[in-house]
Scaffold this motif. Sequence first.
Motif, PDB file in Angstrom:
ATOM      1  N   ASP A  94      63.301 -39.636  -9.771  1.00 28.99           N
ATOM      2  CA  ASP A  94      64.796 -39.624  -9.638  1.00 28.99           C
ATOM      3  C   ASP A  94      65.459 -41.096  -9.530  1.00 28.99           C
ATOM      4  N   ASP A  95      66.468 -41.024 -10.424  1.00 30.68           N
ATOM      5  CA  ASP A  95      66.907 -42.799 -10.570  1.00 30.68           C
ATOM      6  C   ASP A  95      67.628 -43.073  -9.290  1.00 30.68           C
ATOM      7  N   LYS A  96      67.877 -42.143  -8.377  1.00 30.49           N
ATOM      8  CA  LYS A  96      68.292 -42.695  -7.090  1.00 30.49           C
ATOM      9  C   LYS A  96      67.350 -43.218  -6.162  1.00 30.49           C
ATOM     10  N   TRP A  97      66.305 -42.717  -6.398  1.00 30.06           N
ATOM     11  CA  TRP A  97      65.149 -43.029  -5.409  1.00 30.06           C
ATOM     12  C   TRP A  97      63.913 -43.804  -6.090  1.00 30.06           C
ATOM     13  N   ALA A  98      63.974 -43.955  -7.303  1.00 28.92           N
ATOM     14  CA  ALA A  98      62.687 -44.816  -8.036  1.00 28.92           C
ATOM     15  C   ALA A  98      62.645 -46.152  -7.713  1.00 28.92           C
TER      16      ALA A  98
END
Length: 308
Positions: free
Chosen positions: A167-171
């Motif tokens: 997930d690009d929000k959490w990576a």
Amino acid sequence: MQNSLNDLAAEVSSKKELIYLKPKQKFSIVPYLYLIPCLVIFGIFVYFPFFKTLFLSFTLTNARGKVVEFIGLENYLELFKSPEFINSLKVTFKFVPMLAIPAIILGFTLALLANNKLRGSKVYEVMFSMPMAVASAPAAIIWSMLFHPTIGVINYILGTSIGWLTDDKWALISVAVVTVWLNLGINFIFLLTGLKNIPEELNESASIDGANYFQRLFKITIPMVSPTLFFVVMINLINSFQAFGQVKLMTGGGPGEATNVIVHSIYREAFFNNRFEMACTQSMILFLMILTITLIQFMYEKKGVHYQ
């Protein structure tokens, strides 16, 4: 009679000057010979690669890295027009504070806890120092398993089903957490050493005068440990800009370009796109960024660092 006494005093004074006059030292080449091994190693592994990288950044190379043409500043102009490179700069400047600030605060907090002479404090010192003994590659593999969306322990504990690394929000946050954990040991050791060098009499005198813990912390402990703290801040910032192993193994710069920090971008340009000149150009920009930040830190060093 007076003249003879003055002459005698002048003669004695001149003899004293001759006695204390140091003999003229001859130039010796021997001390410089001991520097040769160090200079050879630095020349091969530091200076030559640096100047070779600088030269290649002004050239056009083929897939083997051989120079084809000298093109001046065209690589730099092309680079700053590239959306991918601009994105890698943005990701890097987001990643650095996410890594450096928590790593320094946590390291200092753990050092303060371990510095208190409590039962079992030696055990805490060993526990907090353990991350330093773990390389980035095995740490990245272990944390990738912990972050796994279905079998990972983190989602199980939190009761979530987040794809931390997909997930690009959490990576980027996930990679920052791993890097903070990796840097925690070295920060803890340096800061604990600095705390142990503070004379106990200072805190005892402040306690007798009625100073509470936080007054002693901000008025005595932090000023006295500020040289070590300054050093830790510097190495954390430099390490933040150079983070690579955990990014490569955990996310590969993805998802999309969410974790494509500048060092990973250099790696990708060189070994996937075979554009060695662009990799060298990015390396020089990274060098200038770190150099600028280091110079700014040294400019403000005297205002915030107290040397004993």
